[in-house]
Design an enzyme around this catalytic site. Sequence first.
Site: not given
Length: 515
Positions: A298, A372
């Site tokens: 990120k 996920r």
Amino acid sequence: MVYRVLNNIALKNVNNNIISNISTDLLVIPVNKKVTSSSEFKELDKKSKGYLLKSSKDALNPGNQNHLVSALEGIKAKKILLMQDLNEKDDIYLWLNKYKHIAKVANSMNCKSMAILDGQCYPKGKDQSWFLEMISRSIESGAYIFSTTKNKTAKTEKIGKQVVSSQVSLKNVSIITSKLSSTEIKKAKTAILRGFSVGEGVNTAKHLGDLPANHATPKLIEKIVKNTTKQYSGLKVKTLNEKDLAKLKMGSYLSVSKGSDEPPRMIIIEYKGGNKSEKPLALVGKGITFDTGGISIKPSSGMDEMKWDMCGAGTVFGVMCSLARIKANVNVVGIMACAENMPSARATKPGDVVTSMSGQTIEVLNTDAEGRLVLADALTYVGRYNPSYVIDMATLTGAVVIALGSHASGVMANNQFLADKIIESGEETGDRAWQLPLWNEYKSCTKTNFADLANIGGGREAGTIHAAAFLSKFAEDYKWAHMDIAASAWSSSPKGGTGRPVSLICDLILNKKLK
Ligand code: BES
Ligand code: MN
Ligand code: ZN
């Protein structure tokens, strides 16, 4: 460790109009017509020689929300806060804000105790029980101040231009009602205990989120959760370490923690307060204790906020604590799927293919879509409990911040009844949620040439739904809803966890809306 801020919230039912005898640091009086014409208020006003009634008119000026009155002779309360009351048409969030704010006012004035008069004006369609529960929850959660990793001596601190309290002073709260019958008193006490307990769950979730990532690694969270079971006989905790997860063939989950020196932990909390034969409701929370993005790293700006990437797991923990304290007669199993997402020479790389516990292979196209991956295996695992319903909560996508903003959590489900009940409980508690569609059209995006599924798809379109579509492939055997809480679980300004959606989930469970 359970994160309860207040010592006690008590009911004080007066039968003889005497409020002037109540010893407290701060007496809060909501000002509305009902209150000012009540015999309780008249008694107080008489002691103040008419000063309170005059001042209450000031409190009603539109620009003047609260009016503080210092000690008055004949009245035991050290200070009196005349608070402009809301009106029954006002939105629930305004009621919540009002009472959270009152707790902050008490802290800022260094009050140890506070007594609040029930103004007997409630939002439309709500009754006294709702109101008492809401106040108790709001005061407990509003009084919260994070101080674990701060200097313990400072009383105030500056955040930007604002001077705020840096320690909680408030300890004991009482809510004053009048002339209740013994049945009404019992009902009122139950409502207060519920609100207080849910508020405690909210604070537990906030606290776990607010703890810096080096103070809340998967292993440290395991310790915190295990210590809690010592306080509550109703909670049973089981944890799975890296070896256990490998034995269960959770290749998807393990691909996330692979780059980290902190080993993962899957923490399972069982609460059995219902009939033995009753299927449990299952709660599954994303518990990424820090999300760097992994190899798909990120940008550095604002990355500290990724310490809150475990708020789904924090919610599970908070709800389980509340249920145990309330001694709710329900069966619930909670799973906290904890792992740290780091880049390293051992980390999963974009394009790596892993095999999930369900047997489906996954191409990890982006290591930043890690939530996920842990949830996929946790959702498969929870099927073993033969759950009545499964709700997962996850700070899953930046896209939900854009879609709904922070006022609502996103809901997607394979069962409309469940989605409807979640939204209903959101309305009831002011901890709102809103549904996004999960049509089959969205599910095609998970296709890839190299595995059964890819962990991203859809490009810039509908990121929140595509994430849910991926999860749906692991939740086909039961009734399931996914809540994307990336926008609602914490606030960037002022920075801090919100403890959402603990209130929503507790309402859903306690009011048995799922039967
Ligand atoms: N934890 C983040 C989601 C997030 C991002 C929450 C910003 C709050 C603010 C999640 O793991 C993530 O990184 N999601 C990616 C998914 C993408 C790679 C498909 C995102 O939303 O950018
Ligand atoms: Mn991520
Ligand atoms: Zn994440």
